[in-house]
Design an enzyme around this catalytic site. Sequence first.
Site, PDB file in Angstrom:
ATOM      1  N   HIS A 163       0.904  -1.338   0.217  1.00 40.42           N
ATOM      2  CA  HIS A 163      -0.021  -0.090  -0.004  1.00 40.42           C
ATOM      3  C   HIS A 163       0.346   1.484   0.406  1.00 40.42           C
ATOM      4  CE1 HIS A 163      -3.049  -2.507   2.351  1.00 40.42           C
ATOM      5  NE2 HIS A 163      -3.185  -2.658   1.032  1.00 40.42           N
ATOM      6  N   LYS A 169     -15.390  -8.646   5.069  1.00 39.30           N
ATOM      7  CA  LYS A 169     -13.836  -9.214   5.588  1.00 39.30           C
ATOM      8  C   LYS A 169     -14.281  -8.837   6.911  1.00 39.30           C
ATOM      9  CE  LYS A 169     -11.176  -7.004   1.967  1.00 39.30           C
ATOM     10  NZ  LYS A 169     -10.457  -6.733   1.020  1.00 39.30           N
TER      11      LYS A 169
HETATM   12  O1  PNS Z   1      -9.377  -3.112   0.236  1.00 39.37           O
HETATM   13  P1  PNS Z   1     -10.129  -2.947  -0.213  1.00 39.37           P
HETATM   14  O2  PNS Z   1     -10.952  -3.717   1.319  1.00 39.37           O
HETATM   15  O3  PNS Z   1     -10.114  -4.560  -1.697  1.00 39.37           O
HETATM   16  O4  PNS Z   1     -10.787  -2.256  -0.534  1.00 39.37           O
HETATM   17  C1  PNS Z   1     -12.724  -1.949  -0.999  1.00 39.37           C
HETATM   18  C2  PNS Z   1     -12.802  -0.702  -0.950  1.00 39.37           C
HETATM   19  C3  PNS Z   1     -13.135  -0.526   0.387  1.00 39.37           C
HETATM   20  C4  PNS Z   1     -12.129   0.383  -2.264  1.00 39.37           C
HETATM   21  C5  PNS Z   1     -14.470  -0.875  -1.753  1.00 39.37           C
HETATM   22  O5  PNS Z   1     -15.151  -1.851  -0.986  1.00 39.37           O
HETATM   23  C6  PNS Z   1     -15.559   0.605  -1.964  1.00 39.37           C
HETATM   24  O6  PNS Z   1     -15.138   1.429  -2.568  1.00 39.37           O
HETATM   25  N1  PNS Z   1     -16.240   0.389  -1.033  1.00 39.37           N
HETATM   26  C7  PNS Z   1     -17.355   1.531  -0.447  1.00 39.37           C
HETATM   27  C8  PNS Z   1     -18.810   1.512  -0.796  1.00 39.37           C
HETATM   28  C9  PNS Z   1     -18.409   1.927  -2.399  1.00 39.37           C
HETATM   29  O7  PNS Z   1     -18.785   2.697  -2.999  1.00 39.37           O
HETATM   30  N2  PNS Z   1     -19.221   0.621  -2.977  1.00 39.37           N
HETATM   31  C10 PNS Z   1     -19.869   0.500  -4.655  1.00 39.37           C
HETATM   32  C11 PNS Z   1     -18.204   0.078  -5.033  1.00 39.37           C
HETATM   33  S1  PNS Z   1     -18.256  -0.412  -6.298  1.00 39.37           S
END
Ligand code: PNS
Length: 166
Positions: free
Chosen positions: A22, A48
């Site tokens: 990251h 998760k």
């Molecule tokens: O590190 P990760 O867990 O793969 O990140 C995933 C993340 C946080 C980027 C994704 O779950 C997200 O954007 N969540 C916010 C909710 C949202 O906007 N959902 C629709 C996106 S397709």
Amino acid sequence: MSPPGPLVGIYPGSFDPVTRGHEDIARRTIRLADRVIVAVAHTATQKKSGLFTVDERIELLREVFADDDGIEVAAFSGLLVDFARSQGAHFVIRGLRAVSDFEYELQMAQMNQELWPEIETLFLAPEVDYSFISSSLVREVAKLGGEVKRFVSPVVRERLQAKFAG
Ligand code: PNS
């Protein structure tokens, strides 16, 4: 045409905890933008089990990026695109470690584009040394007493050890 004002990138994720992978992606991004907001999601799309609270993740991220000008840390709830718009962001950054990441990442990028057509998602490749690192594997290795110093910063390693010692 260049966008008005500073160029802002959002780097969203769970960061549970932040890894050297990251860190690498955020530092690559700040070479492309004036500001990078590392954004910890209260609402991850995939279910998760969390180890660190969102506040703890933020604290670790702030320590890790303390000396990186232009890299900020924030939390958001709700939709990423709503947060991105509220921050005047021009693009979302995601790291792509392997082909296996691609399907989920493309789906998210296209959903976000559907929700807010003006947002772009840029994918960056991490340094090859970090391409196998994930927060979930780091949590597992640390939990089972393995050495994680190659995968996370010293402050994160300490905090992981403290979590599992208790
Ligand atoms: O590190 P990760 O867990 O793969 O990140 C995933 C993340 C946080 C980027 C994704 O779950 C997200 O954007 N969540 C916010 C909710 C949202 O906007 N959902 C629709 C996106 S397709």
